[in-house]
Design a protein around this motif. Structure first.
Motif, PDB file in Angstrom:
ATOM      1  N   ALA A 159       0.465  -0.028   7.965  1.00  0.00           N
ATOM      2  CA  ALA A 159      -0.365  -0.591   6.900  1.00  0.00           C
ATOM      3  C   ALA A 159      -0.277  -2.109   6.893  1.00  0.00           C
ATOM      4  O   ALA A 159       0.814  -2.675   6.960  1.00  0.00           O
ATOM      5  CB  ALA A 159       0.067  -0.039   5.537  1.00  0.00           C
ATOM      6  N   THR A 191       0.826  -1.199   0.000  1.00  0.00           N
ATOM      7  CA  THR A 191       0.000   0.000   0.000  1.00  0.00           C
ATOM      8  C   THR A 191       0.864   1.253   0.000  1.00  0.00           C
ATOM      9  O   THR A 191       1.901   1.303   0.656  1.00  0.00           O
ATOM     10  CB  THR A 191      -0.913   0.005   1.247  1.00  0.00           C
ATOM     11  OG1 THR A 191      -1.684  -1.197   1.242  1.00  0.00           O
ATOM     12  CG2 THR A 191      -1.851   1.193   1.236  1.00  0.00           C
ATOM     13  N   THR A 250      -5.802   0.758   6.191  1.00  0.00           N
ATOM     14  CA  THR A 250      -4.682   1.681   6.026  1.00  0.00           C
ATOM     15  C   THR A 250      -5.164   3.125   6.069  1.00  0.00           C
ATOM     16  O   THR A 250      -4.507   3.991   6.663  1.00  0.00           O
ATOM     17  CB  THR A 250      -3.931   1.400   4.713  1.00  0.00           C
ATOM     18  OG1 THR A 250      -3.480   0.041   4.723  1.00  0.00           O
ATOM     19  CG2 THR A 250      -2.751   2.328   4.538  1.00  0.00           C
ATOM     20  N   THR A 278      -3.630   0.269  -3.000  1.00  0.00           N
ATOM     21  CA  THR A 278      -3.162  -1.058  -2.610  1.00  0.00           C
ATOM     22  C   THR A 278      -3.132  -1.980  -3.813  1.00  0.00           C
ATOM     23  O   THR A 278      -4.059  -1.971  -4.630  1.00  0.00           O
ATOM     24  CB  THR A 278      -4.092  -1.668  -1.537  1.00  0.00           C
ATOM     25  OG1 THR A 278      -4.101  -0.824  -0.393  1.00  0.00           O
ATOM     26  CG2 THR A 278      -3.655  -3.066  -1.138  1.00  0.00           C
ATOM     27  N   THR A 331      -6.940  -1.631   2.193  1.00  0.00           N
ATOM     28  CA  THR A 331      -6.964  -0.211   1.846  1.00  0.00           C
ATOM     29  C   THR A 331      -7.734   0.586   2.893  1.00  0.00           C
ATOM     30  O   THR A 331      -7.279   1.646   3.347  1.00  0.00           O
ATOM     31  CB  THR A 331      -7.578  -0.006   0.448  1.00  0.00           C
ATOM     32  OG1 THR A 331      -6.875  -0.827  -0.481  1.00  0.00           O
ATOM     33  CG2 THR A 331      -7.495   1.441   0.010  1.00  0.00           C
ATOM     34  N   GLU A 348      -3.899   5.953   8.707  1.00  0.00           N
ATOM     35  CA  GLU A 348      -3.323   7.216   8.249  1.00  0.00           C
ATOM     36  C   GLU A 348      -4.070   8.419   8.824  1.00  0.00           C
ATOM     37  O   GLU A 348      -3.456   9.438   9.144  1.00  0.00           O
ATOM     38  CB  GLU A 348      -3.324   7.261   6.718  1.00  0.00           C
ATOM     39  CG  GLU A 348      -2.653   8.484   6.136  1.00  0.00           C
ATOM     40  CD  GLU A 348      -1.157   8.582   6.410  1.00  0.00           C
ATOM     41  OE1 GLU A 348      -0.611   9.699   6.246  1.00  0.00           O
ATOM     42  OE2 GLU A 348      -0.521   7.574   6.771  1.00  0.00           O
ATOM     43  N   VAL A 392      -5.099   6.401  -0.849  1.00  0.00           N
ATOM     44  CA  VAL A 392      -4.510   5.135  -0.436  1.00  0.00           C
ATOM     45  C   VAL A 392      -4.655   4.174  -1.611  1.00  0.00           C
ATOM     46  O   VAL A 392      -5.756   3.958  -2.096  1.00  0.00           O
ATOM     47  CB  VAL A 392      -5.233   4.541   0.800  1.00  0.00           C
ATOM     48  CG1 VAL A 392      -4.562   3.264   1.245  1.00  0.00           C
ATOM     49  CG2 VAL A 392      -5.313   5.543   1.924  1.00  0.00           C
TER      50      VAL A 392
END
Length: 125
Positions: free
Chosen positions: A120, A21, A53, A35, A50, A57, A33
């Motif tokens: 991630a 990712t 993640t 992936t 995704t 973030e 994002v």
């Protein structure tokens, strides 16, 4: 019946699958994002990596609330890889949009601090 250790390893690797990712800043409050996940992940596995993640973030950026403002997916015919991308907007607490936004911590669950420390996901399990 005896199970061969090599067979168990191969099955384990196939089930865990690999995902990679990347995060791309788009503005001060928005990022993308992306992936790429192995065939064993399937499209749902790629989407889950995704999304998790994205939540990680958001917390790393000092927020908790977010919305998905864009979402694309496709699968590569020749390699079988699954591609997933989401555009994420971080929503300030107390704003009008916050009432309808998702909580990153809630999406990651009670072990959100562990997920944050790991970063991630690299597997689709």
């Amino acid at each position: 019946m005896k199970i061969d250790a090599a067979l168990v390893l191969v099955i384990g690797l196939a089930l865990s699958a690999c995902a990679q990712t990347n995060i791309q800043p788009m503005s001060k409050d928005t990022f993308k994002v992306s992936t790429v996940a192995a065939p064993a992940c399937g499209q749902n596995g790629a989407r889950n990596v995704t999304f998790r993640t994205a939540a990680i973030e958001v917390i790393r950026r000092g927020g908790d609330k977010f919305i998905i403002v864009g979402d694309t997916a496709n699968s590569e015919f020749w390699s079988g890889d699954h591609n997933q991308a989401m555009v994420v907007k971080v929503i300030p607490e107390g704003s009008a949009e916050a009432r309808n936004a998702l909580s990153a911590r809630e999406q990651l669950g009670p072990t959100w601090q562990e997920a944050l420390a790991k970063g991630a996901p690299v597997t689709c399990d």
